[in-house]
Design a protein around this motif. Structure first.
Motif, PDB file in Angstrom:
ATOM      1  N   LYS A  17     -50.753 -14.078  12.296  1.00  0.00           N
ATOM      2  CA  LYS A  17     -50.571 -12.646  12.551  1.00  0.00           C
ATOM      3  C   LYS A  17     -50.160 -11.872  11.305  1.00  0.00           C
ATOM      4  CE  LYS A  17     -47.547 -13.624  15.671  1.00  0.00           C
ATOM      5  NZ  LYS A  17     -46.658 -13.425  14.553  1.00  0.00           N
ATOM      6  N   SER A  18     -49.108 -12.378  10.644  1.00  0.00           N
ATOM      7  CA  SER A  18     -48.579 -11.608   9.505  1.00  0.00           C
ATOM      8  C   SER A  18     -49.638 -11.436   8.432  1.00  0.00           C
ATOM      9  CB  SER A  18     -47.356 -12.306   8.902  1.00  0.00           C
ATOM     10  OG  SER A  18     -46.476 -12.674   9.918  1.00  0.00           O
ATOM     11  N   THR A  19     -50.429 -12.489   8.203  1.00  0.00           N
ATOM     12  CA  THR A  19     -51.507 -12.427   7.207  1.00  0.00           C
ATOM     13  C   THR A  19     -52.519 -11.353   7.607  1.00  0.00           C
ATOM     14  OG1 THR A  19     -51.221 -14.787   6.839  1.00  0.00           O
ATOM     15  CG2 THR A  19     -53.314 -13.820   6.099  1.00  0.00           C
ATOM     16  N   ARG A  51     -32.630  -9.024  14.472  1.00  0.00           N
ATOM     17  CA  ARG A  51     -33.538 -10.145  14.188  1.00  0.00           C
ATOM     18  C   ARG A  51     -32.748 -11.348  13.649  1.00  0.00           C
ATOM     19  NH1 ARG A  51     -39.009 -10.866  12.750  1.00  0.00           N
ATOM     20  NH2 ARG A  51     -39.297 -12.631  11.379  1.00  0.00           N
ATOM     21  N   LYS A  55     -32.427 -15.111  15.262  1.00  0.00           N
ATOM     22  CA  LYS A  55     -33.030 -16.271  14.594  1.00  0.00           C
ATOM     23  C   LYS A  55     -31.986 -17.263  14.099  1.00  0.00           C
ATOM     24  CE  LYS A  55     -37.527 -15.166  13.351  1.00  0.00           C
ATOM     25  NZ  LYS A  55     -38.237 -16.314  12.886  1.00  0.00           N
ATOM     26  N   ARG A  97     -46.246  -8.208  16.647  1.00  0.00           N
ATOM     27  CA  ARG A  97     -45.619  -8.395  17.963  1.00  0.00           C
ATOM     28  C   ARG A  97     -45.102  -7.080  18.553  1.00  0.00           C
ATOM     29  NH1 ARG A  97     -45.372 -13.581  19.211  1.00  0.00           N
ATOM     30  NH2 ARG A  97     -45.139 -15.163  17.603  1.00  0.00           N
ATOM     31  N   THR A 102     -42.546 -10.277  24.707  1.00  0.00           N
ATOM     32  CA  THR A 102     -41.400 -10.411  25.622  1.00  0.00           C
ATOM     33  C   THR A 102     -41.846 -11.021  26.946  1.00  0.00           C
ATOM     34  OG1 THR A 102     -40.615  -8.367  24.604  1.00  0.00           O
ATOM     35  CG2 THR A 102     -39.406  -9.172  26.516  1.00  0.00           C
ATOM     36  N   GLN A 106     -40.025 -14.516  26.896  1.00  0.00           N
ATOM     37  CA  GLN A 106     -38.867 -14.500  27.801  1.00  0.00           C
ATOM     38  C   GLN A 106     -39.306 -14.647  29.267  1.00  0.00           C
ATOM     39  OE1 GLN A 106     -38.790 -12.529  24.797  1.00  0.00           O
ATOM     40  NE2 GLN A 106     -37.463 -14.241  24.238  1.00  0.00           N
ATOM     41  N   ARG A 150     -46.463 -23.350   5.277  1.00  0.00           N
ATOM     42  CA  ARG A 150     -45.565 -22.258   4.906  1.00  0.00           C
ATOM     43  C   ARG A 150     -44.155 -22.776   4.631  1.00  0.00           C
ATOM     44  NH1 ARG A 150     -44.572 -17.660   9.003  1.00  0.00           N
ATOM     45  NH2 ARG A 150     -43.492 -19.393   9.945  1.00  0.00           N
ATOM     46  N   GLY A 194     -60.396 -20.647  10.908  1.00  0.00           N
ATOM     47  CA  GLY A 194     -61.213 -20.246   9.750  1.00  0.00           C
ATOM     48  C   GLY A 194     -60.374 -19.564   8.696  1.00  0.00           C
TER      49      GLY A 194
HETATM   50  N1  Z5A Z   1     -40.089 -13.044  20.107  1.00  0.00           N
HETATM   51  C1  Z5A Z   1     -39.658 -13.163  21.420  1.00  0.00           C
HETATM   52  O1  Z5A Z   1     -39.273 -14.237  21.865  1.00  0.00           O
HETATM   53  N2  Z5A Z   1     -39.673 -12.054  22.208  1.00  0.00           N
HETATM   54  C2  Z5A Z   1     -40.061 -10.824  21.752  1.00  0.00           C
HETATM   55  O2  Z5A Z   1     -40.043  -9.844  22.511  1.00  0.00           O
HETATM   56  C3  Z5A Z   1     -40.507 -10.732  20.383  1.00  0.00           C
HETATM   57  C4  Z5A Z   1     -40.490 -11.854  19.595  1.00  0.00           C
HETATM   58  C5  Z5A Z   1     -40.936  -9.419  19.837  1.00  0.00           C
HETATM   59  C6  Z5A Z   1     -40.324 -13.854  15.760  1.00  0.00           C
HETATM   60  O3  Z5A Z   1     -40.541 -14.751  14.748  1.00  0.00           O
HETATM   61  C7  Z5A Z   1     -39.938 -14.691  16.946  1.00  0.00           C
HETATM   62  O4  Z5A Z   1     -39.445 -13.863  17.997  1.00  0.00           O
HETATM   63  C8  Z5A Z   1     -41.137 -15.403  17.517  1.00  0.00           C
HETATM   64  C9  Z5A Z   1     -41.371 -14.770  18.878  1.00  0.00           C
HETATM   65  C10 Z5A Z   1     -40.047 -14.226  19.237  1.00  0.00           C
HETATM   66  N3  Z5A Z   1     -40.840 -16.744  17.802  1.00  0.00           N
HETATM   67  N4  Z5A Z   1     -40.894 -17.715  17.174  1.00  0.00           N
HETATM   68  N5  Z5A Z   1     -40.794 -18.768  16.883  1.00  0.00           N
HETATM   69  P1  Z5A Z   1     -41.282 -14.456  13.379  1.00  0.00           P
HETATM   70  O5  Z5A Z   1     -41.584 -12.998  13.276  1.00  0.00           O
HETATM   71  O6  Z5A Z   1     -40.477 -15.071  12.290  1.00  0.00           O
HETATM   72  O7  Z5A Z   1     -42.519 -15.388  13.459  1.00  0.00           O
HETATM   73  P2  Z5A Z   1     -43.801 -15.349  14.336  1.00  0.00           P
HETATM   74  O8  Z5A Z   1     -44.029 -13.986  14.854  1.00  0.00           O
HETATM   75  O9  Z5A Z   1     -43.713 -16.419  15.340  1.00  0.00           O
HETATM   76  O10 Z5A Z   1     -44.955 -15.630  13.318  1.00  0.00           O
HETATM   77  P3  Z5A Z   1     -45.012 -16.640  12.133  1.00  0.00           P
HETATM   78  O11 Z5A Z   1     -44.463 -17.964  12.486  1.00  0.00           O
HETATM   79  O12 Z5A Z   1     -44.406 -15.948  10.963  1.00  0.00           O
HETATM   80  O13 Z5A Z   1     -46.533 -16.873  11.931  1.00  0.00           O
HETATM   81  P4  Z5A Z   1     -47.738 -15.857  11.832  1.00  0.00           P
HETATM   82  O14 Z5A Z   1     -47.285 -14.496  11.442  1.00  0.00           O
HETATM   83  O15 Z5A Z   1     -48.558 -15.922  13.046  1.00  0.00           O
HETATM   84  O16 Z5A Z   1     -48.587 -16.485  10.666  1.00  0.00           O
HETATM   85  P5  Z5A Z   1     -48.650 -16.177   9.096  1.00  0.00           P
HETATM   86  O17 Z5A Z   1     -47.252 -16.026   8.547  1.00  0.00           O
HETATM   87  O18 Z5A Z   1     -49.622 -15.137   8.822  1.00  0.00           O
HETATM   88  O19 Z5A Z   1     -49.273 -17.553   8.611  1.00  0.00           O
HETATM   89  C11 Z5A Z   1     -48.549 -18.756   8.641  1.00  0.00           C
HETATM   90  C12 Z5A Z   1     -49.003 -19.597   7.423  1.00  0.00           C
HETATM   91  O20 Z5A Z   1     -50.389 -19.890   7.543  1.00  0.00           O
HETATM   92  C13 Z5A Z   1     -48.841 -18.892   6.080  1.00  0.00           C
HETATM   93  O21 Z5A Z   1     -48.495 -19.833   5.112  1.00  0.00           O
HETATM   94  C14 Z5A Z   1     -50.231 -18.318   5.798  1.00  0.00           C
HETATM   95  O22 Z5A Z   1     -50.490 -18.183   4.450  1.00  0.00           O
HETATM   96  C15 Z5A Z   1     -51.130 -19.353   6.448  1.00  0.00           C
HETATM   97  N6  Z5A Z   1     -52.357 -18.778   7.019  1.00  0.00           N
HETATM   98  C16 Z5A Z   1     -52.486 -17.631   7.722  1.00  0.00           C
HETATM   99  N7  Z5A Z   1     -53.772 -17.436   8.097  1.00  0.00           N
HETATM  100  C17 Z5A Z   1     -54.453 -18.502   7.641  1.00  0.00           C
HETATM  101  C18 Z5A Z   1     -55.822 -18.878   7.730  1.00  0.00           C
HETATM  102  N8  Z5A Z   1     -56.749 -18.115   8.352  1.00  0.00           N
HETATM  103  N9  Z5A Z   1     -56.195 -20.034   7.150  1.00  0.00           N
HETATM  104  C19 Z5A Z   1     -55.286 -20.811   6.517  1.00  0.00           C
HETATM  105  N10 Z5A Z   1     -53.975 -20.501   6.390  1.00  0.00           N
HETATM  106  C20 Z5A Z   1     -53.561 -19.358   6.951  1.00  0.00           C
END
Ligand code: Z5A
Length: 211
Positions: A17-19, A51, A55, A97, A102, A106, A150, A194
């Motif tokens: 997502k963040s990417t 936050r 966390k 998000r 939620t 939750q 990551r 991908g």
């Molecule tokens: N939460 C909740 O319980 N209730 C709520 O109401 C809300 C949230 C709003 C927030 O954590 C936490 O809060 C989350 C839900 C909860 N729970 N957990 N656990 P956060 O904001 O720290 O993390 P996250 O939202 O879960 O996302 P994340 O772990 O940061 O991942 P992501 O954003 O989906 O992925 P990313 O950071 O973009 O990518 C992860 C790694 O993969 C990174 O090294 C990238 O460079 C790599 N990446 C990304 N895309 C690719 C592709 N296409 N190929 C290869 N590598 C990639």
């Protein structure tokens, strides 16, 4: 001035997502759109503080209801101080998000009442709903590999919510699927396997009708 559009990204951890949020922010900027990129929980000083409460491990993890209310407090502040003012001035808001998380975490994940969440969430965000939600979906093995990558790159470790266990994450995944079935016009399921560029292309097809 036309009201801006509100776009959210949803999905399990490590789906990318963040990417994609960053790539979409850049792509919309190139279209000449004023874009505000934010995240949940977070996006204001108070919400970022909440936050870290959610966390961090400090020996007193929130019970499920306290966790819900903390997420909603962070959202209420973000909606009033950032999202609504931006939409009102015609900017687009893209958020990592929002309310669907939620219901998924939750509600389906922790097992809290979906009706209670619905009422409390409505109170927190005054009925604000995204115009478009992109639900990024990857295989569990892909998510795990991305998270490991990551963690190695940033020298970090899994947090309290990430450590919730396989059954929790399965309920979460099914929860997101159910939410998408209930609102197919708003929630678009995106194959997030991908390269980042391939995923961004798929996402862009859903953006075009809004431009
Ligand atoms: N939460 C909740 O319980 N209730 C709520 O109401 C809300 C949230 C709003 C927030 O954590 C936490 O809060 C989350 C839900 C909860 N729970 N957990 N656990 P956060 O904001 O720290 O993390 P996250 O939202 O879960 O996302 P994340 O772990 O940061 O991942 P992501 O954003 O989906 O992925 P990313 O950071 O973009 O990518 C992860 C790694 O993969 C990174 O090294 C990238 O460079 C790599 N990446 C990304 N895309 C690719 C592709 N296409 N190929 C290869 N590598 C990639």
């Amino acid at each position: 001035m036309a009201r801006g559009k509100f776009i959210t990204f949803e999905g399990g951890e490590g789906c990318g997502k963040s990417t994609q949020l960053g790539l979409l922010g850049e792509a919309l900027g190139k279209e000449g759109i004023d874009v505000v990129v934010t995240r949940e929980p977070g996006g204001t000083p108070l919400s970022e503080k909440i936050r870290s409460l959610l966390k961090d491990e400090f020996g007193d993890p929130p019970c499920d209801r306290a966790e819900l209310l903390l997420f909603l407090a962070a959202r209420a502040q973000l909606v009033r101080n950032v999202i609504l003012p931006a939409l009102d001035r015609g900017a687009w808001v893209v958020s990592d998000r929002f309310s669907d998380s939620t219901f998924a975490y939750q509600g389906y994940g922790r097992g809290l009442s979906l009706e209670a969440i619905s009422v409390a969430n409505e109170f927190a965000c005054g009925g604000l709903r995204p115009d478009l939600t992109l639900l990024l979906e990857v295989r569990p093995s892909t998510a795990a590999a991305r998270m490991r990558g990551r963690e190695a790159a940033t020298n970090s470790s899994a947090d309290r919510i990430e450590l919730a266990g396989d059954e929790f994450h399965l309920r979460l995944k099914r929860g997101f699927e159910k939410l998408a079935e209930l609102e197919p016009d708003r929630i678009k399921r995106v194959d997030a396997e991908g390269t980042p560029e391939e995923v961004a292309k798929r996402i862009w097809t859903y953006l075009k009708p809004l431009l």
